[in-house]
Design a protein around this motif. Structure first.
Motif, PDB file in Angstrom:
ATOM      1  N   LEU A  27       0.838  -1.200   0.000  1.00 46.16           N
ATOM      2  CA  LEU A  27       0.000   0.000   0.000  1.00 46.16           C
ATOM      3  C   LEU A  27       0.873   1.251   0.000  1.00 46.16           C
ATOM      4  N   PRO A  28       0.417   2.323  -0.630  1.00 48.43           N
ATOM      5  CA  PRO A  28       1.233   3.552  -0.728  1.00 48.43           C
ATOM      6  C   PRO A  28       1.206   4.353   0.577  1.00 48.43           C
ATOM      7  N   ILE A  29       1.988   3.919   1.556  1.00 48.01           N
ATOM      8  CA  ILE A  29       2.009   4.588   2.860  1.00 48.01           C
ATOM      9  C   ILE A  29       3.293   5.387   3.074  1.00 48.01           C
ATOM     10  N   GLY A  30       4.080   5.545   2.011  1.00 45.69           N
ATOM     11  CA  GLY A  30       5.329   6.288   2.143  1.00 45.69           C
ATOM     12  C   GLY A  30       6.435   5.485   2.787  1.00 45.69           C
ATOM     13  N   ALA A  31       6.363   4.155   2.697  1.00 46.80           N
ATOM     14  CA  ALA A  31       7.363   3.287   3.321  1.00 46.80           C
ATOM     15  C   ALA A  31       8.739   3.525   2.716  1.00 46.80           C
ATOM     16  N   VAL A  32       9.755   3.503   3.586  1.00 46.07           N
ATOM     17  CA  VAL A  32      11.131   3.732   3.147  1.00 46.07           C
ATOM     18  C   VAL A  32      12.035   2.561   3.543  1.00 46.07           C
ATOM     19  N   SER A  33      12.046   2.222   4.817  1.00 45.34           N
ATOM     20  CA  SER A  33      12.934   1.168   5.308  1.00 45.34           C
ATOM     21  C   SER A  33      12.399  -0.207   4.930  1.00 45.34           C
ATOM     22  N   PRO A  34      13.257  -1.248   4.953  1.00 45.99           N
ATOM     23  CA  PRO A  34      12.775  -2.606   4.667  1.00 45.99           C
ATOM     24  C   PRO A  34      11.602  -3.019   5.555  1.00 45.99           C
ATOM     25  N   ALA A  35      11.648  -2.685   6.840  1.00 48.76           N
ATOM     26  CA  ALA A  35      10.556  -3.051   7.744  1.00 48.76           C
ATOM     27  C   ALA A  35       9.270  -2.326   7.366  1.00 48.76           C
ATOM     28  N   GLU A  36       9.364  -1.055   6.999  1.00 46.79           N
ATOM     29  CA  GLU A  36       8.167  -0.306   6.604  1.00 46.79           C
ATOM     30  C   GLU A  36       7.574  -0.864   5.312  1.00 46.79           C
ATOM     31  N   ILE A  37       8.446  -1.233   4.373  1.00 50.20           N
ATOM     32  CA  ILE A  37       7.958  -1.822   3.123  1.00 50.20           C
ATOM     33  C   ILE A  37       7.264  -3.145   3.416  1.00 50.20           C
ATOM     34  N   ALA A  38       7.839  -3.923   4.339  1.00 53.41           N
ATOM     35  CA  ALA A  38       7.209  -5.189   4.735  1.00 53.41           C
ATOM     36  C   ALA A  38       5.818  -4.942   5.305  1.00 53.41           C
ATOM     37  N   ILE A  39       5.673  -3.916   6.127  1.00 55.88           N
ATOM     38  CA  ILE A  39       4.361  -3.573   6.697  1.00 55.88           C
ATOM     39  C   ILE A  39       3.374  -3.242   5.582  1.00 55.88           C
ATOM     40  N   SER A  40       3.821  -2.458   4.600  1.00 56.22           N
ATOM     41  CA  SER A  40       2.926  -2.052   3.513  1.00 56.22           C
ATOM     42  C   SER A  40       2.500  -3.249   2.672  1.00 56.22           C
ATOM     43  N   VAL A  41       3.424  -4.193   2.463  1.00 51.01           N
ATOM     44  CA  VAL A  41       3.102  -5.388   1.670  1.00 51.01           C
ATOM     45  C   VAL A  41       2.113  -6.270   2.419  1.00 51.01           C
ATOM     46  N   LEU A  42       2.358  -6.491   3.704  1.00 54.23           N
ATOM     47  CA  LEU A  42       1.443  -7.329   4.480  1.00 54.23           C
ATOM     48  C   LEU A  42       0.064  -6.673   4.586  1.00 54.23           C
ATOM     49  N   ALA A  43       0.045  -5.345   4.675  1.00 59.09           N
ATOM     50  CA  ALA A  43      -1.239  -4.638   4.726  1.00 59.09           C
ATOM     51  C   ALA A  43      -2.017  -4.823   3.430  1.00 59.09           C
ATOM     52  N   GLU A  44      -1.348  -4.714   2.287  1.00 57.28           N
ATOM     53  CA  GLU A  44      -2.031  -4.897   1.010  1.00 57.28           C
ATOM     54  C   GLU A  44      -2.491  -6.336   0.844  1.00 57.28           C
ATOM     55  N   CYS A  45      -1.661  -7.274   1.301  1.00 57.28           N
ATOM     56  CA  CYS A  45      -2.030  -8.681   1.264  1.00 57.28           C
ATOM     57  C   CYS A  45      -3.278  -8.936   2.104  1.00 57.28           C
ATOM     58  N   THR A  46      -3.330  -8.331   3.275  1.00 55.71           N
ATOM     59  CA  THR A  46      -4.487  -8.468   4.152  1.00 55.71           C
ATOM     60  C   THR A  46      -5.734  -7.873   3.506  1.00 55.71           C
ATOM     61  N   GLN A  47      -5.560  -6.728   2.869  1.00 52.78           N
ATOM     62  CA  GLN A  47      -6.680  -6.096   2.162  1.00 52.78           C
ATOM     63  C   GLN A  47      -7.219  -7.015   1.066  1.00 52.78           C
ATOM     64  N   ALA A  48      -6.322  -7.638   0.315  1.00 49.55           N
ATOM     65  CA  ALA A  48      -6.753  -8.558  -0.749  1.00 49.55           C
ATOM     66  C   ALA A  48      -7.469  -9.771  -0.178  1.00 49.55           C
ATOM     67  N   LEU A  49      -6.984 -10.252   0.956  1.00 47.35           N
ATOM     68  CA  LEU A  49      -7.589 -11.429   1.584  1.00 47.35           C
ATOM     69  C   LEU A  49      -8.979 -11.115   2.120  1.00 47.35           C
ATOM     70  N   ARG A  50      -9.108 -10.009   2.822  1.00 50.85           N
ATOM     71  CA  ARG A  50     -10.351  -9.726   3.520  1.00 50.85           C
ATOM     72  C   ARG A  50     -11.369  -8.962   2.688  1.00 50.85           C
ATOM     73  N   GLN A  51     -10.906  -8.157   1.722  1.00 49.75           N
ATOM     74  CA  GLN A  51     -11.824  -7.328   0.965  1.00 49.75           C
ATOM     75  C   GLN A  51     -11.902  -7.702  -0.508  1.00 49.75           C
ATOM     76  N   GLY A  52     -11.049  -8.618  -0.949  1.00 46.81           N
ATOM     77  CA  GLY A  52     -11.051  -9.009  -2.355  1.00 46.81           C
ATOM     78  C   GLY A  52     -10.290  -8.017  -3.202  1.00 46.81           C
ATOM     79  N   SER A  53     -10.302  -8.253  -4.494  1.00 45.91           N
ATOM     80  CA  SER A  53      -9.537  -7.411  -5.418  1.00 45.91           C
ATOM     81  C   SER A  53     -10.111  -5.999  -5.450  1.00 45.91           C
TER      82      SER A  53
END
Length: 232
Positions: A206-232
């Motif tokens: 998700l476009p949350i302004g992530a910079v560090s590897p950990a922040e990018i990981a958070i954004s990826v897991l958040a988008e993955c969760t969105q796809a799982l729970r809310q669909g495409s």
């Protein structure tokens, strides 16, 4: 439970389908089976009961619901969540444990022995197989997320090629929009149509302004969760 319905339930579970057993409590316990969001067995369900079953499947949670057919008990039988991460990189070192905390069975795929080590991923399954071979063996299903983080077509593209032939609910890859467009062209050259390659989320996260590897990981897991729970 009728034998035919029980057999259908077990067959769907073995096939790793998303299954919800619906019991209409106000109608003498009449039962129906909803598989991957569609009713396959039992007495016809009203639309609101069917939608309640779909919601229970998305939420991974058995529950009761009020429907036009009365109170219904929705018993969920979902396959385990899995996440296949291609690339034993810094982002993966953050993403893998985060995903495990969120309930995923995580596998890290990277043929580069210097990266894919037990020391760097002490509590995560790691395979050094070539990405396409690993993906074919792991056989992604509709409860699987596939995330390519190498940022190298030689490793990312073979994995994505296999993932696009599967029912994986979330497929993502690192890279800029320009790189994402080039990736789609390469995968279309392998035989995938534009609608299929559009399944790839890129840049991943998700476009949350992530910079560090950990922040990018958070954004990826958040988008993955969105796809799982809310669909495409």
């Amino acid at each position: 439970m009728k034998l035919a319905l029980l057999d259908a339930l077990e067959a769907a579970r073995k096939a790793k389908r998303q299954v919800c057993l619906v019991r209409l409590l106000d109608q003498g316990g009449t039962e129906a089976l909803v598989v991957d969001g569609r009713q396959t067995e039992g007495a016809p369900l009203p639309e609101d009961a069917l939608e309640a079953a779909r919601a229970a499947l998305r939420e991974d949670r058995s529950k009761t619901a009020e429907t036009s057919a009365g109170k219904a008990f929705l018993q969920v039988f979902n396959p385990p969540l899995r996440m296949i991460i291609v690339g034993a990189v810094h982002i993966t070192q953050s993403l893998a444990p985060m995903a495990e905390l969120a309930g995923y069975e995580v596998t890290v795929v990277d043929p580069r022995r210097a990266f894919a080590t037990d020391q760097r991923f002490p509590n995560t399954r790691v395979t050094q197989d070539w990405p396409d071979e690993a993906l074919e063996q792991l056989a992604p299903d509709r409860r699987t997320a596939v995330i390519a983080l190498v940022h190298d077509p030689k490793l990312d593209d073979p994995a994505l090629d296999v993932a696009l032939k599967s029912d994986a609910f979330y497929i993502a890859a690192l890279g800029s929009k320009k790189n994402a467009a080039a990736r789609q062209e390469r995968l279309q050259a392998l035989g995938h149509d534009p609608a299929t390659t559009a399944r790839i989320r890129g840049p991943a996260g998700l476009p949350i302004g992530a910079v560090s590897p950990a922040e990018i990981a958070i954004s990826v897991l958040a988008e993955c969760t969105q796809a799982l729970r809310q669909g495409s």
